[in-house]
Scaffold this active site. Structure first.
Site, PDB file in Angstrom:
ATOM      1  N   HIS A  11      26.523   4.107  77.742  1.00  0.00           N
ATOM      2  CA  HIS A  11      27.287   5.107  78.509  1.00  0.00           C
ATOM      3  C   HIS A  11      28.415   4.446  79.299  1.00  0.00           C
ATOM      4  CE1 HIS A  11      25.509   3.660  82.260  1.00  0.00           C
ATOM      5  NE2 HIS A  11      24.353   3.605  81.610  1.00  0.00           N
ATOM      6  N   GLU A  88      16.771   5.097  79.632  1.00  0.00           N
ATOM      7  CA  GLU A  88      16.678   3.727  80.126  1.00  0.00           C
ATOM      8  C   GLU A  88      15.238   3.428  80.526  1.00  0.00           C
ATOM      9  OE1 GLU A  88      17.372   0.815  79.936  1.00  0.00           O
ATOM     10  OE2 GLU A  88      19.267   0.545  81.029  1.00  0.00           O
TER      11      GLU A  88
END
Length: 219
Positions: A11, A88
């Protein structure tokens, strides 16, 4: 089972990235420079014939994925989807903490004072096990919990992928680094984190993973 390519993109840069804070399941928006670097990645990938696009369910990954697919040649055919399995790592008690401070607390009992030192002296998976151990609530994911989750994600991709497909997957720094470490086909240096909006290429063939490039900057 199909053979296909996964374009793993980290990202764009977030506010917690800017402040060097632990950002696992916690989430902050893309910072202005994070939006810009994601747009550069979008331009670099605009002609890739993506058959599907996925992101983790964190806003920073969703927004990056949308920026990339909005510019893609298949923008009108492919609707980005969320896969929580590619979140994550969960840092538990350490979420939102200053990163060097957190890794000092995690590594010290094992003779290491930084994240990179834990990797060098032990392993990347050890950083996960040590973090769960150091978490006073033991909520942080250890390596076994983490890989069980990710493997569910890969199986979900297998269910939709066809031979020769190119699939976009927007995920996170430690996740991309961990996948590269485990399925490293090019002796890539995982002591270096993938940069925001960088590209890592993974080939998945009959359920087997092979990372063929790591941390390519897109511009």
């Amino acid at each position: 089972m199909a053979k296909y390519q996964i374009y793993m993109v980290r990202h764009g840069r977030t506010w917690f990235n800017r402040y060097n804070k632990m950002q696992g399941w916690s989430d902050t928006p893309l910072a202005p420079d994070g939006v810009e670097v994601a747009k550069k990645a979008a331009q670099a990938l605009k002609d890739v014939d993506f058959k599907a696009a996925f992101s983790s369910d964190a806003r920073r990954a969703i927004d990056t994925c949308k920026l990339i697919m909005d510019a893609n040649v298949n923008a009108d055919k492919v609707q980005p989807q969320k896969l929580m399995e590619f979140r994550e790592q969960f840092y538990g008690y350490f979420e939102g903490m200053n990163s060097p401070e957190a890794w000092f607390m995690v590594g010290q009992p094992h003779g290491a004072s930084t994240f990179s030192e834990i990797i060098a002296k032990h392993s990347l998976d050890a950083t996960k096990d040590f973090m769960k151990e150091a978490d006073p609530f033991h909520d942080a994911e250890n390596a076994e919990e983490y890989w069980t989750r990710l493997n569910r994600g890969f199986k979900k991709l297998d269910e939709i992928a066809k031979d020769g497909d190119k699939i976009l997957l927007v995920s996170h720094g430690t996740t991309i680094r961990s996948i590269t470490d485990r399925y490293n086909a090019g002796n890539f240096d995982v002591t270096e984190s993938p940069q925001n909006s960088s590209l890592t290429m993974l080939e998945r063939d009959d359920g087997f993973n092979r990372v063929t490039s790591y941390n390519q900057m897109l511009s």
